[in-house]
Design a protein around this motif. Structure first.
Motif, short mmCIF file in Angstrom:
data_model
loop_
_atom_site.label_atom_id
_atom_site.label_comp_id
_atom_site.label_asym_id
_atom_site.label_seq_id
_atom_site.Cartn_x
_atom_site.Cartn_y
_atom_site.Cartn_z
N GLN A 126 0.93 -1.16 0.06
CA GLN A 126 0.11 -0.02 0.34
C GLN A 126 1.17 1.09 -0.02
O GLN A 126 1.44 1.38 1.10
CB GLN A 126 -0.97 -0.36 1.47
N GLY A 127 0.77 1.58 -0.45
CA GLY A 127 2.08 3.06 -0.77
C GLY A 127 1.67 4.23 -1.33
O GLY A 127 0.67 4.87 -2.32
N PHE A 128 0.58 5.00 -0.18
CA PHE A 128 -0.05 5.92 0.58
C PHE A 128 0.78 6.93 1.17
O PHE A 128 0.37 8.58 0.58
CB PHE A 128 -1.41 5.32 1.31
N SER A 129 1.35 6.97 2.25
CA SER A 129 1.68 7.58 3.17
C SER A 129 2.51 8.17 2.98
O SER A 129 4.01 7.41 1.84
CB SER A 129 2.08 7.04 4.53
N GLY A 134 0.81 11.99 6.29
CA GLY A 134 0.14 10.66 7.32
C GLY A 134 -0.79 10.37 6.92
O GLY A 134 -2.29 10.83 5.81
N ILE A 158 6.11 6.08 2.46
CA ILE A 158 7.11 5.66 3.84
C ILE A 158 5.74 4.73 3.88
O ILE A 158 4.41 4.72 4.23
CB ILE A 158 6.94 6.40 4.65
N GLN A 160 6.37 1.60 4.04
CA GLN A 160 4.83 0.46 3.35
C GLN A 160 4.96 -0.76 4.05
O GLN A 160 6.25 -1.41 4.27
CB GLN A 160 5.70 0.56 1.95
N GLY A 161 4.61 -1.68 4.55
CA GLY A 161 4.29 -2.48 5.61
C GLY A 161 4.57 -3.78 4.12
O GLY A 161 3.50 -4.63 3.50
N VAL A 212 8.32 -2.15 7.78
CA VAL A 212 7.45 -1.37 7.02
C VAL A 212 8.85 -0.78 6.28
O VAL A 212 9.99 -1.31 6.89
CB VAL A 212 7.06 0.03 7.53
N ALA A 363 1.54 0.54 17.63
CA ALA A 363 1.85 1.17 15.97
C ALA A 363 -0.11 1.25 15.09
O ALA A 363 -0.60 1.53 14.63
CB ALA A 363 2.05 0.63 15.21
N ILE A 366 -2.42 3.58 14.91
CA ILE A 366 -1.70 5.34 14.32
C ILE A 366 -2.25 4.57 12.74
O ILE A 366 -2.40 5.82 12.32
CB ILE A 366 -0.10 5.14 14.66
N TYR A 367 -1.98 3.47 12.74
CA TYR A 367 -2.79 3.31 10.93
C TYR A 367 -4.01 2.72 11.01
O TYR A 367 -4.42 2.90 12.15
CB TYR A 367 -1.31 1.84 10.79
N SER A 370 -5.62 7.12 12.97
CA SER A 370 -5.54 6.91 13.38
C SER A 370 -6.59 6.90 15.24
O SER A 370 -7.87 7.62 14.34
CB SER A 370 -4.16 8.08 14.10
N GLU A 372 -6.73 9.08 17.15
CA GLU A 372 -7.29 11.03 17.25
C GLU A 372 -8.35 11.31 15.78
O GLU A 372 -9.70 11.76 16.03
CB GLU A 372 -6.44 12.33 16.82
#
Ligand SMILES: Cc1cc2nc3c(=O)[nH]c(=O)nc-3n(C[C@H](O)[C@H](O)[C@H](O)COP(=O)(O)OP(=O)(O)OC[C@H]3O[C@@H](n4cnc5c(N)ncnc54)[C@H](O)[C@@H]3O)c2cc1C
Lengths: 385, 366
Positions: A126-129, A134, A158, A160-161, A212, A363, A366-367, A370, A372
């Motif tokens: 997954q090439g998003f972030s 973020g 950045i 990428q799991g 990652v 994490a 966060i992923y 998140s 929040e």
């Protein structure tokens, strides 16, 4: 009102359990029990085994090779995997890009990718972030300019799991830097990671593992037939993907597995056992919340914003369980061991992963949106704030 | 699995909700609380007329034969209204004790009065009373503390060393000190000194107060959901309307997030209340025991969280007696404390072994 599963659903659960017991490779299973991460080959073999029953793609419709599970069956299936524990089918493949291909892919793209995605012949990243994008994903900067039949892509992705296992990456790129809103100039591209100009570099996380990566894209020429949906309409695809990513699975079974381990390691320590019971009480009730949301999904297939409740509470309890497991194991858990260490003789309570897993589980809030961000979603959609 | 209300249940909900909306705002409630006993005979009669006091009792007992879900619906509405009439003590606690432990003949003697609202029952859940055989009668000595509804009860159910006794409120040798409770309703400390009773007063069936306390927990869970949802709704409205620094305070993300956290807890409480309602029919004692322990533990914790932050997000007005929030705060605190607080429920759940065993889901073959 009735909370009970039907006889068919109970039979299905037994069927899944028996299938896992009979077909999951014992070494893979032991790694999962001990909290080690299985090798690529082990994950691939297991996903292919599941796929032999169409179970690798629990959320896909029958028309595209899925098993046609009801929401309840899907829940039962994943719950059995989590409790076994067995590896989940690779989520990048089956929960993210698969449904996107089914919804937005051309017949050619579906033909080219779907079966291979289900069978893990292609492993997706997954090439998003990006370093600067973020939570605010739409501010991404990776650029793609059209040159004939290609997009020429440059940028820095950045986190990428498992990209070091991956063959392809689904990516968000900016195709129109002049668009009036940042969401409007984004396109959804599939990138073959073997193309020239692609560099995958490891990031080692606080568990001292390699999960990652960073992906550098330097003038990578991507054929235009790898565009999903229309140019500059990638944000719609992204919203669809993210809502699927969040379709409400609290991963309660994973926490149950941790609680089992806590109870073994507690060795009768009543203070640990009381804390475990406090977690179990909330977990039991979260199971009911999960079923309520599933019940809603049977009536409407629209993404349920209440799924954020499952993510928030599910992660809170899983993180708390991992912390309690650390307490139950005590200072012996601080000894640095590696996932590839030999299995002990009768050392089912392998302590080597407890501290690393406690760390990396931070994490989880966060992923995938998140905590929040999830609270923001609830405040907006459920409370009108 | 099916978690929707049936049409009948929805109708019940509509009518109970309407009564509460029309007759149970803060001013009404104040009037009711100022009446003798601290509650309104008139509202009580309204509930009786609606059939609510007959709701959980079986057809054979002359009740409506409705179940946990219907009781939950009523409880939730009562929680929103902060109803002070003795439904929990008389119908849920005393009523369940009688209907589960009495012989059919005894039930036929006591339940009609309970259902018609003329008898007000109460169940002592925390008692130390010795029953001694004397000839063909019984003599009771001992005390019971914080008997919910015990201040108004005309019939007290007292657990003793030798089973449950039904004790008329005016029997010789019974002394009561009644008082009001923070959070609404009343209770009494009861002293029995040489109270003479007969075999007919001793509930003849099997069992103790267990089922009644479980029913009480289910009721409290529903009541808590009603109170928590109402407190959250008021809080969200307040965030949108209260202005400081020239803007509604809702623009502050810290407050939005707190409200979202409250929502998570309200939904957990709602799940707990549903689970409680559906567990009433469960035959397996262990499943019920672990289930109700978890339910009450979660209700206590979630209720306290919502109570505290509804006050906090209201600012100073939140601690005013004139504002509904302060009443929800007290009721939710009280709900958390009666019939076993979170800590004691957790200890009990741990003692019972919890839900997940220590053994693996299935053995590893490696
Ligand atoms: C282990 C791991 C695996 C991952 N795998 C992938 C992957 O495979 N592919 C991929 O593309 N990405 C992946 N990610 C990236 C992940 O999606 C991002 O980390 C996530 O979106 C958060 O972005 P960020 O790290 O830049 O934090 P930021 O967005 O900078 O957030 C920092 C902090 O600020 C908070 N915050 C941010 N915005 C707000 C706001 N508006 N209001 C309140 N608080 C806010 C956040 O909640 C967080 O606490 C992975 C991350 C991790 C840790």
């Amino acid at each position: 009102m009735d909370l009970r599963f039907t006889a068919e659903e109970e039979a299905f659960r037994q069927d899944v359990r028996a299938f896992i017991r009979e077909n999951l490779d014992p070494v893979t299973h032991r790694k999962m029990v001990e909290g080690r991460i299985p090798d690529k080959e082990e994950i691939v073999a297991w996903q292919r085994m599941l796929n032999s029953r169409k179970w690798a793609t629990p959320s896909w419709p029958q028309s595209h090779g899925g098993p046609g599970f009801t929401p309840v069956e899907r829940y039962i299936f994943l719950d059995e995997l989590h409790q076994a524990p067995a590896p989940e089918p690779v989520s990048f493949n089956v929960s993210m890009i698969g449904p996107v291909l089914i919804q937005y892919g051309t017949p050619e793209q579906q033909e080219r990718f779907l079966a291979a995605t289900a069978n893990l012949d292609i492993w997706w990243a997954q090439g998003f972030s990006e370093p600067g994008a973020g939570s605010d994903l739409a501010s991404l900067r990776t650029s793609a300019r059209r040159e004939g039949d290609h997009y020429v892509v440059s940028g820095h992705k950045i986190w990428q799991g498992m990209a070091h296992h991956a063959d392809w990456m689904f990516t968000l790129v900016r195709t129109d830097p002049q668009a009036p809103k940042k969401q409007m100039g984004i396109s959804f591209l599939l990138i073959d990671l073997r193309l020239p100009g692609v560099t995958v570099r490891p990031i080692i996380t606080l568990d001292e593992r390699h999960e990652v990566n960073e992906v550098f894209l330097d003038e990578v020429r991507v054929p235009v037939d790898c565009l999903i949906g229309a140019e500059n309409k990638g944000w719609d695809v992204t919203k669809f993907l993210l809502s699927n990513e969040r379709t409400g699975i609290a991963r309660i079974g994973m926490t149950k597995h941790l609680i089992r381990r806590i109870k073994r390691l507690a060795d009768g320590d009543t203070s640990i056992l009381a804390k475990a019971a406090a977690l179990e009480a909330e977990l039991k009730i979260l199971e009911i919340t999960q079923l309520r949301i599933l019940d809603g999904q049977r009536r409407s297939s629209a993404a349920d914003p209440r799924s954020s409740i499952l993510k928030l509470k599910g992660v809170e309890l899983r993180q708390a369980a991992s912390e309690l497991l650390l307490a139950a194991a005590g200072p012996a858990a601080l000894e640095v061991r590696h996932d590839d260490a030999a299995f002990g003789e009768d050392d089912a309570e392998w302590l080597g992963t407890i501290m690393p897993n406690y760390g990396i589980l931070r994490a989880a809030s966060i992923y995938g949106g998140s905590s929040e961000v999830q609270k923001g979603i609830l405040a907006k959609t459920q409370l009108g704030l | 699995m099916d978690l929707e209300l049936s049409d009948d249940q929805r109708m019940l909900k509509d009518s109970v909700d309407r009564i509460i909306t029309e007759h149970y705002d803060l001013d009404h409630r104040k009037t009711y609380m100022s009446q003798p006993g601290g509650w309104s005979q008139e509202m009580w009669s309204t509930f009786v007329a609606l059939g609510l006091t007959m709701l959980p009792f079986s057809d054979e007992q002359g009740g409506l034969g409705l179940g946990g879900v219907e009781t939950m619906i009523v409880g939730e509405a009562f929680g929103r209204g902060l109803v002070v009439e003795p439904y929990l003590s008389s119908i849920v606690l005393a009523g369940t004790a009688i209907s589960h432990v009495a012989t059919p003949e005894q039930a036929a003697g006591w339940l009609p009065g309970i259902m018609s609202g003329e008898t007000i029952g109460a169940l002592a859940t925390d008692s130390a009373v010795i029953a001694e055989r004397e000839g063909d009668g019984w003599t009771l000595n001992g005390t019971a503390h914080v008997v919910l509804g015990g201040d108004s009860a005309t019939l007290l159910i007292i657990p003793t060393s030798d089973g449950l006794f039904v004790v008329p409120g005016d029997v010789t040798g019974l002394e009561r000190r009644g008082y009001r409770l923070h959070g609404g309703g009343g209770a009494a400390d009861v002293k029995l000194a040489g109270v003479k009773l007969t075999d007919a007063d001793r509930l003849g069936g099997n069992g103790g107060t267990g089922r009644a306390i479980e029913a009480g927990v289910a009721w409290l869970a529903a009541e808590a959901v009603g109170a928590m949802q109402a407190a959250l709704d008021l809080t969200v409205d307040y965030l949108k309307t209260r202005e400081q620094f020239g803007k509604p305070i809702a623009v502050n993300q810290s407050l939005q997030h707190r409200a979202a956290e409250m929502l998570v807890e309200v939904e957990q409480a709602r799940s707990a209340a549903m689970y409680a309602a559906l567990l009433a029919d469960e035959q397996d004692d262990h499943v019920r025991a672990t289930g109700y322990a978890a339910i009450k533990a979660v209700i206590g914790k979630a209720g306290r969280f919502v109570a505290q932050y509804s006050v906090q997000l209201h600012g100073g007005i939140g601690v005013s007696e004139e504002h509904m929030i302060s009443h929800y705060f007290r009721r939710l605190t009280a709900i958390g404390m009666v019939l076993g607080d979170t800590e004691s429920q957790i200890a009990r759940l741990a003692e019972l072994g919890g839900f997940t065993s220590a053994t693996p889901h299935f053995g590893t073959a490696a």
